[in-house]
Write a protein that holds these residues in place. Structure first.
Motif, PDB file in Angstrom:
ATOM      1  N   PRO A 157       0.795  -1.233   0.000  1.00 47.55           N
ATOM      2  CA  PRO A 157       0.000   0.000   0.000  1.00 47.55           C
ATOM      3  C   PRO A 157       0.829   1.285   0.000  1.00 47.55           C
ATOM      4  CG  PRO A 157      -1.011  -1.613   1.425  1.00 47.55           C
ATOM      5  CD  PRO A 157       0.294  -2.212   0.978  1.00 47.55           C
ATOM      6  N   GLU A 158       1.916   1.326   0.791  1.00 44.22           N
ATOM      7  CA  GLU A 158       2.731   2.537   0.797  1.00 44.22           C
ATOM      8  C   GLU A 158       3.462   2.711  -0.536  1.00 44.22           C
ATOM      9  OE1 GLU A 158       5.059  -0.782   2.889  1.00 44.22           O
ATOM     10  OE2 GLU A 158       2.998  -0.016   2.834  1.00 44.22           O
ATOM     11  N   GLU A 205       0.832   4.019  -3.007  1.00 42.97           N
ATOM     12  CA  GLU A 205       0.629   5.454  -2.796  1.00 42.97           C
ATOM     13  C   GLU A 205       1.754   6.259  -3.441  1.00 42.97           C
ATOM     14  OE1 GLU A 205       0.532   8.604   0.942  1.00 42.97           O
ATOM     15  OE2 GLU A 205      -0.123   6.532   1.269  1.00 42.97           O
ATOM     16  N   TYR A 221      -9.048  -4.104  -2.644  1.00 45.47           N
ATOM     17  CA  TYR A 221      -9.550  -2.888  -2.005  1.00 45.47           C
ATOM     18  C   TYR A 221     -11.077  -2.856  -2.039  1.00 45.47           C
ATOM     19  CZ  TYR A 221      -4.774  -1.056  -2.337  1.00 45.47           C
ATOM     20  OH  TYR A 221      -3.416  -0.863  -2.198  1.00 45.47           O
ATOM     21  N   SER A 274     -11.722   2.206   0.517  1.00 46.45           N
ATOM     22  CA  SER A 274     -10.306   2.136   0.889  1.00 46.45           C
ATOM     23  C   SER A 274      -9.411   2.588  -0.257  1.00 46.45           C
ATOM     24  CB  SER A 274      -9.931   0.720   1.347  1.00 46.45           C
ATOM     25  OG  SER A 274     -10.025  -0.216   0.293  1.00 46.45           O
ATOM     26  N   PHE A 275      -9.794   2.294  -1.502  1.00 42.76           N
ATOM     27  CA  PHE A 275      -8.971   2.788  -2.606  1.00 42.76           C
ATOM     28  C   PHE A 275      -9.117   4.299  -2.759  1.00 42.76           C
ATOM     29  CE2 PHE A 275      -8.216   4.046  -6.998  1.00 42.76           C
ATOM     30  CZ  PHE A 275      -6.856   3.772  -7.043  1.00 42.76           C
ATOM     31  N   LEU A 287      -6.777   5.847  -0.362  1.00 45.21           N
ATOM     32  CA  LEU A 287      -5.392   5.743  -0.832  1.00 45.21           C
ATOM     33  C   LEU A 287      -5.117   6.788  -1.903  1.00 45.21           C
ATOM     34  CD1 LEU A 287      -2.677   4.098  -1.005  1.00 45.21           C
ATOM     35  CD2 LEU A 287      -3.777   2.785  -2.817  1.00 45.21           C
ATOM     36  N   ARG A 337      -4.689  10.263  -0.397  1.00 43.95           N
ATOM     37  CA  ARG A 337      -3.391  10.430   0.257  1.00 43.95           C
ATOM     38  C   ARG A 337      -2.285  10.685  -0.760  1.00 43.95           C
ATOM     39  NH1 ARG A 337      -5.235   5.925   3.247  1.00 43.95           N
ATOM     40  NH2 ARG A 337      -3.741   4.513   2.217  1.00 43.95           N
TER      41      ARG A 337
END
Length: 319
Positions: free
Chosen positions: A168-169, A172, A284, A288-289, A292, A295
């Motif tokens: 996930p990071e 992003e 996802y 939640s997507f 993301l 962010r």
């Protein structure tokens, strides 16, 4: 274990590949990078996977593009330059092109120059009025767009749920990079696989015909061939499991017996039942997507799903 002399005496052809394999097999929890799946045999096996009855993502995303293509294409700015990150088959792209004949250019980005050139030639023949400007680059790293785009507004295309293969990071960070390349106000169309019943997910990554298992094991074949490995493929089995807490499918290669394997002159011990984690595919929800994407500096514009809610296509606008 009996050492295959042909494999054991092979000379490594890719130092980065060897370094990554050494690091992954030396880790407390052994792992290998999924980007190494895709030698010629691996690419052919993956194409076969996309046609399997259990593997819903490809056909479901194409179904969304067929059903919602005019709406999706309408969000692209008039006269836009469309950049496809990690371009592959043009089957999905064509479902947008037919609704936007006014695009200023199409910019496919991929690490394979030969593949890009072949695809560009076919596309130019079918769309003679569309400038096709390939860029040979690793889309996970910064790269420059062609000079010939001028002031055309930018748009991005990232289908296939590829983003789910990144932590996930990392996902992003990748979306942030896409934003830096495309610029403020750009649109990005991205495919995202959705959370669903674990049985459906696990079947998609562990099909009855065993094609995904052969795809996973082919990574060991490649290590043997290119890095002087002596993996016994019969001593490893494919496993796919949904990790609900992490919201991801995990693919592993499981050692059936205790053994020692040699790669590039180094030896790596395996206990019976020990695994090599070869891939994660994150799933996802729409919410939640969207979080993301925000962010990463993108504002969700809209999203489309199939009637069964298996897959989604998102339109994002760069803030």
């Amino acid at each position: 274990m009996t050492v295959n002399p042909t494999f054991a005496e092979a000379l490594p052809t890719d130092p980065a590949f060897l370094a990554d394999v050494r690091a992954g097999l030396s880790a407390p929890r052994k792992h290998l990078a999924p980007k190494y799946f895709y030698d010629a045999a691996g690419s052919d096996l993956f194409e076969a996977i996309t046609r399997l009855p259990e593997y819903y993502p490809t056909r479901t995303e194409i179904g969304i593009l067929d059903a919602r293509g005019p709406e999706i294409a309408a969000l692209l700015p008039p006269g836009a330059a469309l950049v496809e990150f990690g371009s592959g088959s043009t089957a999905k792209l064509r479902r947008l092109l037919r609704h936007r004949p006014d695009l200023a250019a199409y910019v496919p980005v991929d690490v394979s120059g030969e593949f890009l050139a072949d695809q560009a030639e076919v596309l130019r023949a079918d769309f003679p009025d569309l400038p096709v400007l390939p860029v040979v680059a690793d889309f996970t790293r910064p790269f420059a767009l062609p000079d010939g785009l001028g002031a055309a507004p930018r748009a991005g295309f990232f289908p296939g749920s590829t983003l789910g293969n990144f932590e996930p990071e990392e996902a992003e960070a990748l979306l942030r990079q896409f934003g830096a390349i495309l610029g403020t106000g750009a649109m990005l169309i991205v495919g995202i696989d959705l959370v669903k019943d674990a049985g459906v997910l696990e079947a998609a990554y562990d099909d009855a015909a065993g094609v995904t298992g052969r795809f996973n094991l082919n990574l060991l074949t490649r290590i043997n061939r290119e890095l002087g490995g002596d993996f016994d493929l019969g001593a490893f089995a494919h496993r796919a499991v949904f990790n609900a807490q992490a919201s991801r499918i995990e693919m592993h290669l499981v050692a059936s017996v205790a053994q020692t394997v040699r790669v590039g002159g180094d030896r790596f011990a395996f206990a019976a039942g020990e695994t090599i984690h070869t891939e994660s595919s994150y799933k996802y929800t729409l919410a939640s997507f969207g979080a993301l994407a925000r962010r990463a500096g993108w504002e969700p514009a809209t999203a489309w799903t199939d009637p069964a809610g298996l897959f989604s296509v998102h339109a994002l606008r760069r803030r």
